[in-house]
Scaffold this motif. Structure first.
Motif, PDB file in Angstrom:
ATOM      1  N   ARG A   1      31.264  44.745  45.242  1.00 12.84           N
ATOM      2  CA  ARG A   1      31.874  44.200  44.023  1.00 12.84           C
ATOM      3  C   ARG A   1      32.698  42.955  44.331  1.00 12.84           C
ATOM      4  O   ARG A   1      32.630  41.966  43.610  1.00 12.84           O
TER       5      ARG A   1
ATOM      6  N   LEU B   1      37.011  37.109  32.397  1.00  6.47           N
ATOM      7  CA  LEU B   1      36.876  37.509  33.791  1.00  6.47           C
ATOM      8  C   LEU B   1      38.213  37.428  34.529  1.00  6.47           C
ATOM      9  O   LEU B   1      38.607  38.363  35.233  1.00  6.47           O
TER      10      LEU B   1
ATOM     11  N   ILE C   1      41.711  39.838  37.944  1.00 11.09           N
ATOM     12  CA  ILE C   1      40.976  39.009  38.894  1.00 11.09           C
ATOM     13  C   ILE C   1      41.790  37.767  39.255  1.00 11.09           C
ATOM     14  O   ILE C   1      41.785  37.319  40.408  1.00 11.09           O
TER      15      ILE C   1
ATOM     16  N   LEU D   1      31.919  39.279  42.790  1.00 13.60           N
ATOM     17  CA  LEU D   1      32.916  38.534  42.016  1.00 13.60           C
ATOM     18  C   LEU D   1      33.183  37.170  42.648  1.00 13.60           C
ATOM     19  O   LEU D   1      33.322  36.164  41.947  1.00 13.60           O
TER      20      LEU D   1
END
Length: 206
Positions: free
Chosen positions: A74, A181, A4, A78
């Motif tokens: 998604r 994350l 990410i 996020l």
């Protein structure tokens, strides 16, 4: 795959043929808790995969932006979760419709961190209908007429849920969650078939 953290400053584009953002409370909480559980298992040195992997993002290049062919729910979720963690506009999401701005950015979504979340809303894990009703009531009280769209409500509710869920964590746990994350959560990149050579080279760099 990409972590990410490696999505930072990528410009995603969502074309008009795609439906609007529609993730519900259950999907947001499930994603948050899955990431938290993975981080906890890793901290306890349990036998787990090297990273927590999300479902694929299917992309192709569109000028200087990456068109999201699949995975916009998604990617948007996020984006909202990162904003709730005080990492606003970590990457950008532009829409070919649903916005009056020339660059396709939805002002409400890009500024969602400036919309106060309601501490009075209950994140009832046994009855998300209660949370949904309270979120909608709060939305009706605070929304400006120009922001009152279906898409904006779903953005707003997801942000409320993420903030309320994070509020349940200790400061240390939230820091560990953020680290998991950003660095241990990855997305699979898939290229759309039938791309030109130039499109494929850009997609491959994603």
């Amino acid at each position: 795959t990409k972590s990410i953290s490696e999505l930072k400053d990528i410009r995603f584009l969502i074309e008009k043929y795609q439906r609007g953002y529609r993730w519900g409370i259950h999907e947001i909480v499930d994603l948050l808790e899955d990431i938290l559980e993975y981080g906890s298992a890793k901290k306890q040195h349990k036998t787990i995969p090297k990273f927590y992997c999300l479902q694929p993002l299917v992309v192709k290049t569109e000028g200087s932006r990456m068109e999201l062919i699949d995975g916009q729910q998604r990617a948007t979720s996020l984006y909202i979760i990162l904003t709730a963690l005080q990492l606003p506009n970590y990457y950008s999401i532009s829409y070919s419709t649903r916005s009056s701005s020339e660059d396709g950015i939805i002002p409400f979504l890009s500024d969602i961190a400036n919309h106060k979340y309601a501490e009075g809303i209950t994140l009832n894990h046994d009855n998300y209908s209660q949370t949904d009703n309270e979120s909608y009531s709060y939305w009706k009280e605070c929304v400006k007429p120009e922001d009152n769209t279906v898409d904006n409500f779903y953005f707003f509710r997801a942000y409320q849920v993420a903030k309320l869920w994070l509020k349940e964590l200790s400061t240390l746990t939230e820091k560990e969650f953020t680290d998991t994350l950003l660095h241990d959560t990855r997305v699979i990149r898939k290229k759309k078939k039938n791309m030109s050579e130039s499109e494929e080279s850009v997609a491959s760099s994603f």
